[in-house]
Structures are given as structure tokens and as C-alpha cells.
Design a protein around this motif. Structure first.
Motif, mmCIF file in Angstrom:
data_model
loop_
_atom_site.group_PDB
_atom_site.id
_atom_site.type_symbol
_atom_site.label_atom_id
_atom_site.label_comp_id
_atom_site.label_asym_id
_atom_site.label_seq_id
_atom_site.Cartn_x
_atom_site.Cartn_y
_atom_site.Cartn_z
ATOM 1 N N MET A 1 0.752 -1.056 -0.345
ATOM 2 C CA MET A 1 0.009 -0.218 -0.470
ATOM 3 C C MET A 1 0.889 1.305 0.297
ATOM 4 S SD MET A 1 -3.119 1.054 2.323
ATOM 5 C CE MET A 1 -4.075 -0.230 2.540
ATOM 6 N N ALA A 2 0.356 2.117 -1.235
ATOM 7 C CA ALA A 2 1.065 3.898 -0.671
ATOM 8 C C ALA A 2 0.270 5.054 -0.878
ATOM 9 C CB ALA A 2 2.138 3.353 -2.387
ATOM 10 N N GLN A 3 0.881 5.778 -0.449
ATOM 11 C CA GLN A 3 -0.275 7.147 -0.313
ATOM 12 C C GLN A 3 -0.307 7.419 -1.953
ATOM 13 O OE1 GLN A 3 -1.273 8.299 2.698
ATOM 14 N NE2 GLN A 3 -1.269 5.803 2.513
ATOM 15 N N LEU A 4 -1.190 7.861 -2.200
ATOM 16 C CA LEU A 4 -1.092 8.531 -3.486
ATOM 17 C C LEU A 4 -0.502 9.273 -3.509
ATOM 18 C CD1 LEU A 4 -3.086 9.163 -6.044
ATOM 19 C CD2 LEU A 4 -5.481 10.694 -5.059
ATOM 20 N N ASN A 5 -0.612 10.441 -2.859
ATOM 21 C CA ASN A 5 1.196 11.801 -2.487
ATOM 22 C C ASN A 5 1.848 11.439 -3.403
ATOM 23 O OD1 ASN A 5 -2.188 13.327 -2.443
ATOM 24 N ND2 ASN A 5 -1.749 14.236 -0.708
ATOM 25 N N ASP A 6 2.619 10.255 -2.220
ATOM 26 C CA ASP A 6 3.703 10.148 -2.530
ATOM 27 C C ASP A 6 4.438 9.323 -4.155
ATOM 28 O OD1 ASP A 6 4.235 10.707 -0.040
ATOM 29 O OD2 ASP A 6 4.152 8.457 0.739
ATOM 30 N N ILE A 7 2.644 8.794 -4.870
ATOM 31 C CA ILE A 7 3.150 8.505 -6.200
ATOM 32 C C ILE A 7 2.989 9.520 -6.717
ATOM 33 C CG2 ILE A 7 1.638 6.913 -7.433
ATOM 34 C CD1 ILE A 7 0.874 4.886 -5.468
ATOM 35 N N ILE A 8 2.336 10.270 -6.409
ATOM 36 C CA ILE A 8 2.211 11.489 -7.304
ATOM 37 C C ILE A 8 3.514 12.102 -7.311
ATOM 38 C CG2 ILE A 8 1.085 13.272 -8.601
ATOM 39 C CD1 ILE A 8 -0.577 10.717 -8.911
ATOM 40 N N GLN A 9 4.181 12.338 -6.690
ATOM 41 C CA GLN A 9 5.452 13.696 -6.180
ATOM 42 C C GLN A 9 6.314 12.741 -6.699
ATOM 43 O OE1 GLN A 9 6.659 14.111 -2.125
ATOM 44 N NE2 GLN A 9 7.810 15.739 -2.113
ATOM 45 N N TRP A 10 6.516 11.020 -6.800
ATOM 46 C CA TRP A 10 7.687 11.119 -7.884
ATOM 47 C C TRP A 10 7.408 10.300 -8.779
ATOM 48 C CZ3 TRP A 10 8.283 6.361 -10.528
ATOM 49 C CH2 TRP A 10 9.178 5.729 -10.304
ATOM 50 N N CYS A 11 6.290 10.516 -9.469
ATOM 51 C CA CYS A 11 6.293 10.478 -10.710
ATOM 52 C C CYS A 11 6.480 11.566 -11.169
ATOM 53 C CB CYS A 11 4.874 9.666 -11.301
ATOM 54 S SG CYS A 11 4.346 8.618 -10.637
ATOM 55 N N ASN A 12 6.186 13.011 -10.602
ATOM 56 C CA ASN A 12 6.236 14.406 -11.289
ATOM 57 C C ASN A 12 8.059 14.590 -11.236
ATOM 58 O OD1 ASN A 12 3.414 14.735 -11.249
ATOM 59 N ND2 ASN A 12 3.566 15.702 -9.460
ATOM 60 N N GLN A 13 8.586 13.857 -10.216
ATOM 61 C CA GLN A 13 9.980 14.312 -10.134
ATOM 62 C C GLN A 13 10.712 13.520 -11.359
ATOM 63 O OE1 GLN A 13 11.031 13.705 -5.639
ATOM 64 N NE2 GLN A 13 10.694 15.608 -5.628
ATOM 65 N N THR A 14 10.419 12.155 -11.263
ATOM 66 C CA THR A 14 10.640 10.789 -11.813
ATOM 67 C C THR A 14 10.851 11.744 -13.912
ATOM 68 O OG1 THR A 14 10.474 9.773 -10.283
ATOM 69 C CG2 THR A 14 10.990 8.628 -12.901
ATOM 70 N N LEU A 15 9.731 12.231 -13.949
ATOM 71 C CA LEU A 15 9.105 11.799 -15.141
ATOM 72 C C LEU A 15 9.521 14.174 -16.096
ATOM 73 C CD1 LEU A 15 5.825 10.558 -15.742
ATOM 74 C CD2 LEU A 15 8.445 9.777 -16.370
ATOM 75 N N LYS A 16 9.980 14.547 -14.785
ATOM 76 C CA LYS A 16 9.910 16.134 -15.174
ATOM 77 C C LYS A 16 8.619 16.755 -15.535
ATOM 78 C CE LYS A 16 14.921 15.376 -15.568
ATOM 79 N NZ LYS A 16 16.276 16.030 -15.761
ATOM 80 N N SER A 17 8.184 16.321 -15.107
ATOM 81 C CA SER A 17 5.974 16.860 -15.912
ATOM 82 C C SER A 17 6.286 18.750 -16.020
ATOM 83 C CB SER A 17 5.298 16.887 -14.679
ATOM 84 O OG SER A 17 5.427 16.740 -13.618
ATOM 85 N N ASP A 18 6.948 18.771 -14.535
ATOM 86 C CA ASP A 18 7.239 20.553 -14.455
ATOM 87 C C ASP A 18 8.364 21.725 -15.958
ATOM 88 O OD1 ASP A 18 9.033 20.091 -13.365
ATOM 89 O OD2 ASP A 18 9.207 21.010 -11.768
ATOM 90 N N GLU A 19 8.657 20.753 -16.235
ATOM 91 C CA GLU A 19 9.460 20.722 -17.337
ATOM 92 C C GLU A 19 9.219 21.444 -18.847
ATOM 93 O OE1 GLU A 19 13.911 19.576 -17.384
ATOM 94 O OE2 GLU A 19 13.360 20.009 -15.118
ATOM 95 N N PHE A 20 7.955 20.230 -18.572
ATOM 96 C CA PHE A 20 6.907 20.708 -20.288
ATOM 97 C C PHE A 20 5.504 21.660 -20.251
ATOM 98 C CE2 PHE A 20 8.827 16.362 -19.744
ATOM 99 C CZ PHE A 20 9.727 15.832 -20.833
#
Length: 252
Positions: A1-20
Motif C-alpha cells: 500500500m502506498a500514499q497517493l500523494n507520494d506516488i504523484i510526487q515521485w512520478c512528477n519528479q521522475t518524469l520532470k513533468s513541470d518542465e513541459f
């Protein structure tokens, strides 16, 4: 089990989503349960994918094509309204990554295409891009245009459409998954022998001929079913949660 916010934060950082600069929001699009036990991934947030998420008791639907695209009407009605209502009713989160999931050098759709075709010496299709959306790769040995079409059809599971050029040999290949047929001009600028994308337009026939770059349309869906699976697998390994992939074979 994982926290939704932790998953989103990890994905955003991994994919550098704020740079697009993208055509739709990347990351969390509809918020469901705060805790995630299982993820279902799919190329597109269709009603079929949503029903599969419900049937498999997944808490999060991870997609490449989500909702809220630029130019869409604002009212949440009709087909899109039904989809969103289904997600909210069952407390399912919708998470979508578009261009960041095309671009990522290991998890992305383009990276998967390079691996599947065993392309070497991967470069940016447009060197001016900070996070390249398209790429260039090289075949170990040159192939004829006909043999390369056969390879694409076999490896990608889609009957490739070939728009021919005059070159009799192919080795340097530009590629960008999905609806990126107009990047054929970038492939020409970089001296590519061929260019691969998902879709094709009427104008592409003339561009391939006049730019002397072989064009191969290999399916929007068929070229983009890999990134969500790679990302879901990475999330699963990072957070020790279950995931599955839903395939609805879209012929486009």
C-alpha cells in the motif's frame, strides 16, 4: 500500500513533468482514494479502461491520454461526463502523463521503440529541446525500405504504412510516437533516411517523397502502449504495490 500523494510526487519528479508545456495537465487529474493498493495502466482513459479498473478493484488508473485537453469544451457532459462520473463514483484516481512519458530516456514511449527496434547511439531529433520529444537512432546494419517495413510490422504488432522515398537503404532513423507525423521535417533536417511515427496525414505522402525521407506510420496506439507499462512497473517496484495493464487494441 502506498500514499497517493507520494506516488504523484515521485512520478512528477521522475518524469520532470513541470518542465513541459503540454496540451493537458500532467499528473493527478481526478483524485480518488488516499491509499493505493493496485494500479491499472492503459494508453487512454476510455470507458473500457475505466470499467476494467473497477472490475480489477484497482485504486488508480494510469494513462498516457487522460482528460482536460486544450480546446475541449468545459462542461463535463456526455461521453466524458460518463467517464468522470464512473471514476468519482468508485473513488478511483486518474493520473495521466503525456509529453513527459514520450520523452523520458528510459521509461518513455520513444525509449521503448528504440529498445524494441534495437536502435543504437540515440540522439535528440531536435537538439534545441531541453527534453527531446523525438529521437534519432541507428540500425546496426542498413536495411532495404521493404525489409524495414517488415521489421516494424513484426516488432510493433501493427501493419506499418510505408510512404516511400528514393533512398534504397535505411540506417539513420528519426522517430516520435503518436501523432507526430509533421516532425518528418525535423528528420529531414537531421539527415535521416527514414522517420517513424504513429499516424499519417494526406500531406505526409508528398513530404516523404519531396524530402526524400521514408515515412512509416506504425499506429498511434501501437507506438504508445509501452510508456505506461514501464512507468507502472517502476511505480510498482518503488512502492511495492501491484499493477496490471489493460489492452484494447485500437487500430488507429
Amino acid at each position: 500500500m502506498a500514499q497517493l500523494n507520494d506516488i504523484i510526487q515521485w512520478c512528477n519528479q521522475t518524469l520532470k513533468s513541470d518542465e513541459f508545456k503540454d496540451y493537458a495537465p500532467n499528473g493527478l487529474q481526478i483524485e480518488g482514494k488516499t491509499e493505493v493498493k493496485k494500479i491499472l495502466c492503459a494508453v487512454t482513459a476510455s470507458q473500457d479502461a475505466i470499467e476494467a479498473t473497477i472490475a480489477q478493484h484497482a485504486d488508480l488508473l494510469l494513462v498516457h491520454h487522460g482528460f482536460f485537453w486544450k480546446g475541449e469544451a468545459y462542461p463535463i457532459t456526455g461521453m466524458r461526463g460518463k467517464r468522470i462520473k464512473s471514476l468519482i463514483k468508485h473513488d478511483i484516481s486518474l493520473v495521466g502523463y503525456h509529453l513527459p512519458l514520450d520523452s523520458h530516456p528510459t521509461l518513455g514511449n520513444n525509449a521503448a521503440i528504440a529498445d524494441i527496434l534495437e536502435l543504437k547511439n540515440i540522439e535528440a531529433l531536435d537538439p534545441s529541446e531541453r527534453n527531446p520529444i523525438g529521437n534519432i537512432g541507428y540500425l546496426t546494419e542498413a536495411m532495404s525500405p521493404e525489409a524495414f517495413k517488415t521489421l516494424l510490422t513484426e516488432r510493433l504488432g501493427f501493419h506499418a504504412i510505408h510512404l516511400p522515398a528514393n533512398k534504397t537503404s535505411i540506417q539513420k532513423i528519426g522517430f516520435c510516437t503518436g501523432g507526430a507525423q509533421d516532425y518528418i521535417s525535423k528528420a529531414f533536417e537531421q539527415g535521416c533516411d527514414a522517420y517513424i511515427s504513429g499516424e499519417v496525414s494526406e500531406r505526409t505522402f508528398y513530404e516523404a517523397k519531396e524530402l526524400n525521407v521514408h515515412y512509416y506510420a506504425c499506429g498511434h496506439h501501437a507506438t504508445e502502449r509501452y510508456g505506461v507499462q514501464r512507468l507502472a512497473k517502476a511505480i510498482s517496484e518503488q512502492f511495492n504495490i501491484e499493477y496490471s495493464y489493460f489492452e484494447l487494441n485500437n487500430p488507429i
